[in-house]
Design an enzyme around this catalytic site. Sequence first.
Site, PDB file in Angstrom:
ATOM      1  N   GLY A  58       0.830  -1.202   0.000  1.00 54.16           N
ATOM      2  CA  GLY A  58       0.000   0.000   0.000  1.00 54.16           C
ATOM      3  C   GLY A  58       0.859   1.245   0.000  1.00 54.16           C
ATOM      4  N   CYS A  85       5.296  -6.121   1.667  1.00 56.18           N
ATOM      5  CA  CYS A  85       5.680  -4.707   1.672  1.00 56.18           C
ATOM      6  C   CYS A  85       4.994  -3.964   2.829  1.00 56.18           C
ATOM      7  CB  CYS A  85       5.391  -4.084   0.316  1.00 56.18           C
ATOM      8  SG  CYS A  85       6.420  -4.827  -0.963  1.00 56.18           S
ATOM      9  N   TYR A  86       3.982  -3.123   2.540  1.00 59.04           N
ATOM     10  CA  TYR A  86       3.284  -2.450   3.641  1.00 59.04           C
ATOM     11  C   TYR A  86       2.734  -3.477   4.618  1.00 59.04           C
ATOM     12  CZ  TYR A  86       0.027   0.524   6.203  1.00 59.04           C
ATOM     13  OH  TYR A  86      -0.643   1.191   7.219  1.00 59.04           O
ATOM     14  N   HIS A 173       7.838  -7.874  -3.855  1.00 60.94           N
ATOM     15  CA  HIS A 173       6.564  -8.299  -4.454  1.00 60.94           C
ATOM     16  C   HIS A 173       6.732  -9.645  -5.154  1.00 60.94           C
ATOM     17  CE1 HIS A 173       4.227  -4.606  -3.816  1.00 60.94           C
ATOM     18  NE2 HIS A 173       5.368  -3.964  -3.993  1.00 60.94           N
ATOM     19  N   GLU A 175       4.356 -11.330  -6.434  1.00 61.68           N
ATOM     20  CA  GLU A 175       3.272 -11.510  -7.408  1.00 61.68           C
ATOM     21  C   GLU A 175       3.603 -10.988  -8.800  1.00 61.68           C
ATOM     22  OE1 GLU A 175       2.393  -7.540  -5.317  1.00 61.68           O
ATOM     23  OE2 GLU A 175       3.316  -9.471  -4.862  1.00 61.68           O
ATOM     24  N   ASP A 231     -18.813 -12.664 -21.272  1.00 59.03           N
ATOM     25  CA  ASP A 231     -19.396 -12.656 -19.930  1.00 59.03           C
ATOM     26  C   ASP A 231     -20.875 -13.036 -19.966  1.00 59.03           C
ATOM     27  OD1 ASP A 231     -16.925 -11.810 -19.066  1.00 59.03           O
ATOM     28  OD2 ASP A 231     -17.485  -9.702 -18.928  1.00 59.03           O
ATOM     29  N   LYS A 374     -11.556 -12.227 -15.698  1.00 62.64           N
ATOM     30  CA  LYS A 374     -11.901 -12.473 -17.095  1.00 62.64           C
ATOM     31  C   LYS A 374     -11.271 -13.754 -17.628  1.00 62.64           C
ATOM     32  CE  LYS A 374     -13.644  -9.941 -19.873  1.00 62.64           C
ATOM     33  NZ  LYS A 374     -15.024  -9.816 -20.398  1.00 62.64           N
TER      34      LYS A 374
END
Length: 518
Positions: A58, A85-86, A173, A175, A231, A374
Amino acid sequence: MNNPGHETIVILDYGSQYTQLIARRVRELQVYCEILPWDKPQAQVLALAPRGFILSGGPNSVYAPDAPTLPPYLLQTDVPVLGLCYGMQLMAHTLGGRVVPADRREYGAAQIRVLDPQSPLFVGLENHLVVWMSHGDRVETLPDGFDVIATSDNTPFAAIAARERPWYGLQFHPEVQHTPQGGEILRRFLFDVCHCSGDWTAGSFIRQAIERIRAQVGDGVVVCGLSGGVDSAVTATLIHRAVGDQLTCVYVNTGMMRKGESEQVISTFEREQGMRLIAVDATEEFLDALTGVVDPEQKRRIIGEKFVRIFERESRRIVQGQTRKFLGQGTIYPDVIESAGRSTAQRIKSHHNVGGLPAEMEFELVEPLRDLFKDEVRRVGEALGLGHELIWRHPFPGPGLAVRVLSEVTWERLERLREADAIWIEELRRAGLYDEVAQAFAVLLPVQTVGVMGDGRTYQQVVALRAVITDDFMTATWAPLPHDFLARVSNRIVNEVAGVNRVVYDISTKPPATIEWE
């Protein structure tokens, strides 16, 4: 909030730009997760029976007076926690450690040295790992009971672990793609620390979605609007598998669709899938409403309002005399996160697909895709047996070709653009390039230029071609397609589409341009 019956990881969101990416990485490992605000009420969070928590990064500093805090219930649980991180800084700060501004802000690639290769997060990995840092603060003093398990030149506490509980913190990070072994670190947290089994698959989702739809709808009737997009297609197919002829789909042909799309929708859903389908050809109504309109936002508003009125008219006929009425909608997880809404049974007033239905119609929402990204929707569509061409269709604006005709919309201009666009897409498919680009389309410009055909002078319109490469549609680069391929497309359009004598290729990136031209 709805626990889908899978083991769940809860991601507490502290405002990181990467929060959705964390969720995608977890889902790619076939573990279900949900993103919740860090201050979500305790009862609603724990109702999911989390197997583990991930605290996102964040933009805040933990020592700022109004900084987001660590929920007290986390301190009372033995469930594993991974702070990123944060999230790591908040964990250390809350438990008595010290967080300070870093001597040197660290943004970009860095190398960490693993100090504890037997740590569950790093076991089996190399002792030196490239990671992606993005932080201005750092942990200076660890709280009691924590050890450092990885370090870097600029970040002494690059990774930390508690001795007495399964709590871990990473100052980098895992990710992002720039941390090559980040997926392996997350895998170890999910499977070796949280003991997840990885049962989040398209097949298991379909089975449970069908059960939930049947339980919700009972003997009621469902109306679902089909647009031709993935969708709404997957939504309608799931509902039909669950309740059969209790579902009626409505397809409104605005006249603004691409070549052959209306026929494809009718063929796919009425003939192949055996659904009850009402197809309304409202082309003349839309063209009349757009007479003299040039501004794209005004086109959007007119088409949206006209669509809702037609959908409302058809829906009233379908549900006449029914007491239990449902509206199937293709809401997906990014829509849910952005609206911060989790109720699955709200009254319809407005929606990004079918907005403006009267409140007195008292529809209840059926949104089977609201927990999916998606790419997950596409995997479910494939598992349901929907065709590749439908599932992997490029994004298409709600107002259709109306906003790609950059002037007043007339039938002649629509047909001109429709033919040019069809040639563009046909050639991309033929060359094996369609699936290599994220979005491709043609635009009819409000420009006429001089040309020569045979021995005669022409004064005709210009078509612009656009093809972009992107992962998230937030940024995009133009696709560097082969010159001979572009020349072939241009030659076909000029020779086969009446009224066009010039073709240009858009090489703008986003930003500063947008993907669409409107």
